[in-house]
Enzyme design. Structure first.
Site, PDB file in Angstrom:
ATOM      1  N   HIS A 119      27.644 -23.708  -0.726  1.00 29.17           N
ATOM      2  CA  HIS A 119      27.658 -25.176  -0.785  1.00 29.17           C
ATOM      3  C   HIS A 119      29.230 -25.532  -0.150  1.00 29.17           C
ATOM      4  CE1 HIS A 119      23.870 -24.844  -3.000  1.00 29.17           C
ATOM      5  NE2 HIS A 119      24.555 -23.990  -3.710  1.00 29.17           N
ATOM      6  N   GLU A 137      20.654 -14.836 -11.071  1.00 30.52           N
ATOM      7  CA  GLU A 137      20.047 -16.154 -11.334  1.00 30.52           C
ATOM      8  C   GLU A 137      18.572 -16.206 -11.051  1.00 30.52           C
ATOM      9  OE1 GLU A 137      23.065 -18.958  -8.824  1.00 30.52           O
ATOM     10  OE2 GLU A 137      22.747 -16.843  -7.581  1.00 30.52           O
ATOM     11  N   ASP A 192      20.688 -22.251 -11.091  1.00 32.04           N
ATOM     12  CA  ASP A 192      19.692 -21.473 -10.426  1.00 32.04           C
ATOM     13  C   ASP A 192      18.575 -20.758 -11.281  1.00 32.04           C
ATOM     14  OD1 ASP A 192      19.932 -21.958  -7.385  1.00 32.04           O
ATOM     15  OD2 ASP A 192      22.024 -21.151  -7.773  1.00 32.04           O
TER      16      ASP A 192
END
Length: 233
Positions: free
Chosen positions: A46, A127, A153
């Protein structure tokens, strides 16, 4: 490379605090180290970090005495190698579901850094519910330094929002899955990590987590909320 220093401290049983500056800023990253962070999370899954940003920021972080831990956007071998070449002290690879994927990550680091791969920290992010179900197979892979449970997540993959409202706890079902995974990691003699707030840190420290990822943004929110309160806004 300061990844070796983190590995040495983890081997001694020390806890490590990794903070994210949230923004592509080498100055802010170095300042967080000066204020006490052991490592800085450079999130290339990100955010807006470029390879040149990573190179410059890793130098600034090491200059301040910390380690730059890069999260790539995928498992792609050339991507992992490029971040290592850019100066990452460690890689924190997302969505590691299988032992085969974990072994491929370790192989990529050793291929990219044949003479000094032990100077880089390798973190596998767990995750998904499937990865937790199969965690014993992941734990058998040599070369992974930290098994990191990503609660954001994981929450989404369990049908919950990725983050609770500010100041609130995650769903109990998610907390129980994280606790189960941490217990298996510790039982295998491996290092466990997870994302925490400053309020959550004591609980997970008690569970035996040694690698903590902490967002810096809540500190800004709390500080600015205090200023706004005094100013009557």
């Amino acid at each position: 490379m300061n990844g070796a220093k983190l590995r040495e401290r983890l081997a001694k049983g020390e806890a490590i605090a990794m903070l994210t500056p949230h923004h592509a800023s080498s100055g802010l990253a170095a300042r967080l180290v000066e204020l006490g962070a052991d490592a800085i999370f450079v999130d290339c899954e990100h955010g807006t970090w470029s390879f040149e940003d990573v190179r410059v920021t890793a130098q600034a972080i090491r200059g301040a005495g910390g380690a730059a831990i890069v999260r790539p956007h995928s498992h792609e071998r050339p991507i992992l190698i490029r971040y290592l070449n850019a100066g990452a002290d460690g890689l924190m690879v997302p969505m590691v579901d299988t032992a085969e994927q974990a072994r491929a990550i370790v192989d990529a680091v050793r291929y990219a850094c044949p003479a000094d791969h032990q100077k880089r920290l390798v973190i596998a992010m767990i995750e998904t519910p499937k990865a937790i179900d199969d965690i014993d197979e992941l734990l058998a892979v040599e070369g992974i330094d930290v098994f990191f449970i990503g609660p954001g997540d994981l929450s989404q993959n369990m049908g919950y929002p990725p983050a609770p409202p500010f100041g609130q706890s995650r769903p109990q079902a998610v907390i129980e899955r994280v606790a189960f995974a941490v217990g298996r990691i510790r039982a295998a003699g491996k290092v466990a990590g997870t994302l925490v707030t400053s309020d959550e840190l004591p609980l997970w420290l008690e569970h035996g987590v040694k690698y903590f990822y902490v967002h810096s943004d809540p500190f800004l929110r709390v500080g600015l909320a205090g200023i706004k309160k005094v100013l009557g806004r």
